[in-house]
Design an enzyme around this catalytic site. Structure first.
Site: not given
Length: 390
Positions: A46, A273
């Site tokens: 999956k 940042y």
């Protein structure tokens, strides 16, 4: 139907997720070696094969001895059914709109379908009747997960409905273990007891149930008493056992990029940042054009190392500052020989010389991010080109 057209040519992007099918084959073979001859192995492929590529992972697992394939969504099951693989396929996650659209074709393709409620049984029954075929059904029993699955006290009613429905063929019963990766937990034993009692109740209505399965990767590795007729390993196939084990498993996916720039900065220079990081000395910083839009977890900022392959050898260096959308910065050190264009191994198998530093793994990234390797592997975005290791 619309067909997505890639906006970017992958040849022009330096980031690669390189998958080694042989690793999946070898891992599958190692897991089948734990099983009795009467126990089959379902390779769970999956989520696009846990980010590795569903069809490639399926073929590699089948080569390693898998005789079943498992996927969440019916559309994935159909893709597998069209791939001409000589295996059984099980799918288990659908809602009414999707079910009415796709289940008839799923049943026509010979795919087994899971049922976890009376409503789901009705959807499968209607789809089967529209095809004139009998649907092969596995009943999902909720023994504690609280997700998909019917409560044990409803099994008498469900079993009677299955017994009286000529469009349904009951071939299996299954459940999902909540805590098999905690070898000291008593919950797994409790779930197994609940499951056995529930199967007995269901069989009172339907007769014998040919297939019973509950073992995931952890239980496949640690609980041979729970192997039953079928085991359903997922993450272990891709080289990441969820429990300590001596079974030889190796990661199948390697995530790479290349250095875009190298520059010298002074001591105390801020990086990224929020000025999360300041250099502790004069050093050389390297820019790598890969970031959280490619699947790197931002929360792992300043907590992970990567491997750089330089002309003078492989070296592990820290990632510093905030992980940005498209880029990260690494501290190469003041005397680094690294240059733009050098390969960066974010995680996986770098295939270096004996005794050379190794690349981090998805486990390392998971610990840095406070998550699990499943999320690291499946988070690699579509803008990272997938390649098969040759």
């Amino acid at each position: 139907m619309t067909i997505p057209i890639p906006a970017e040519d992958p040849r022009h992007i330096p980031n690669r997720a390189v998958v080694d099918p042989a690793a999946i084959t070898e891992n599958t073979r190692a897991l089948t070696g734990l099983l009795e001859d009467t126990t089959a192995l379902m390779a769970v492929v999956k989520a696009d094969g846990y980010g590795h590529g569903m069809l490639m992972a399926a073929r590699a697992a089948v080569e390693g001895g898998a005789t079943w394939l498992g996927v969440a969504h019916p559309a994935s099951a159909l893709a597998l059914a069209r791939a001409d693989l000589d295996v059984h396929i099980l799918t288990w996650l659908y809602e009414p709109v999707t079910a009415r659209l796709v289940l008839p074709e799923v049943i026509e393709s010979g795919v087994d379908v899971s049922v976890g409620s009376l409503e789901m049984l009705q959807l499968v029954s209607e789809a089967a009747q529209s095809t004139g075929l009998r649907a092969r059904v596995h009943v999902k029993i909720d023994t504690g997960m609280g997700r998909n699955g019917i409560a044990p006290h409803q099994l008498t009613e469900l079993g009677a409905a299955i017994r009286d429905d000529d469009s349904i063929s009951l071939v299996g019963a299954w459940t999902h273990l909540t805590s098999a990766d905690d070898v000291d937990s008593t919950h797994t034993d409790q779930q197994a007891e609940l499951f056995d009692a529930a199967v007995e109740r269901l069989a009172e209505q339907t007769g014998p149930i040919p297939l019973q399965h509950l073992a995931n990767s952890a239980a496949t590795l640690t609980r041979p008493d729970l192997h039953r007729d079928l085991v359903r390993p997922g993450i272990a196939l891709y080289g990441y056992p969820p429990v300590p084990t001596d079974v030889p498993l190796r990661p199948a996916l390697t995530l790479t990029s290349r250095l875009a720039m190298v520059k010298e900065v002074e001591e105390g220079h801020s990086v990224g940042y929020g000025r999360l990081h300041h250099t502790a000395r004069r050093t050389r910083l390297g820019l790598v054009p890969i970031g959280y839009a490619d699947g790197l977890p931002r929360i792992a900022s300043d907590e992970i190392e990567v491997l750089i392959r330089t002309e003078s050898g492989d070296v592990r260096v820290p990632q510093v500052g905030r992980i940005s959308m498209d880029q990260i910065v690494v501290d190469l050190g003041p005397d680094s020989a690294a240059r733009p264009g050098d390969t960066v191994y974010l995680f996986g198998d770098a295939g270096g010389a004996p005794n050379a530093p190794t690349a981090p793994t998805a486990d390392h990234w998971a610990r840095a991010a406070g998550t699990i390797p499943y999320e690291i592997l499946t988070s690699i975005s579509g803008r990272v080109s997938r390649e098969t290791h040759s």
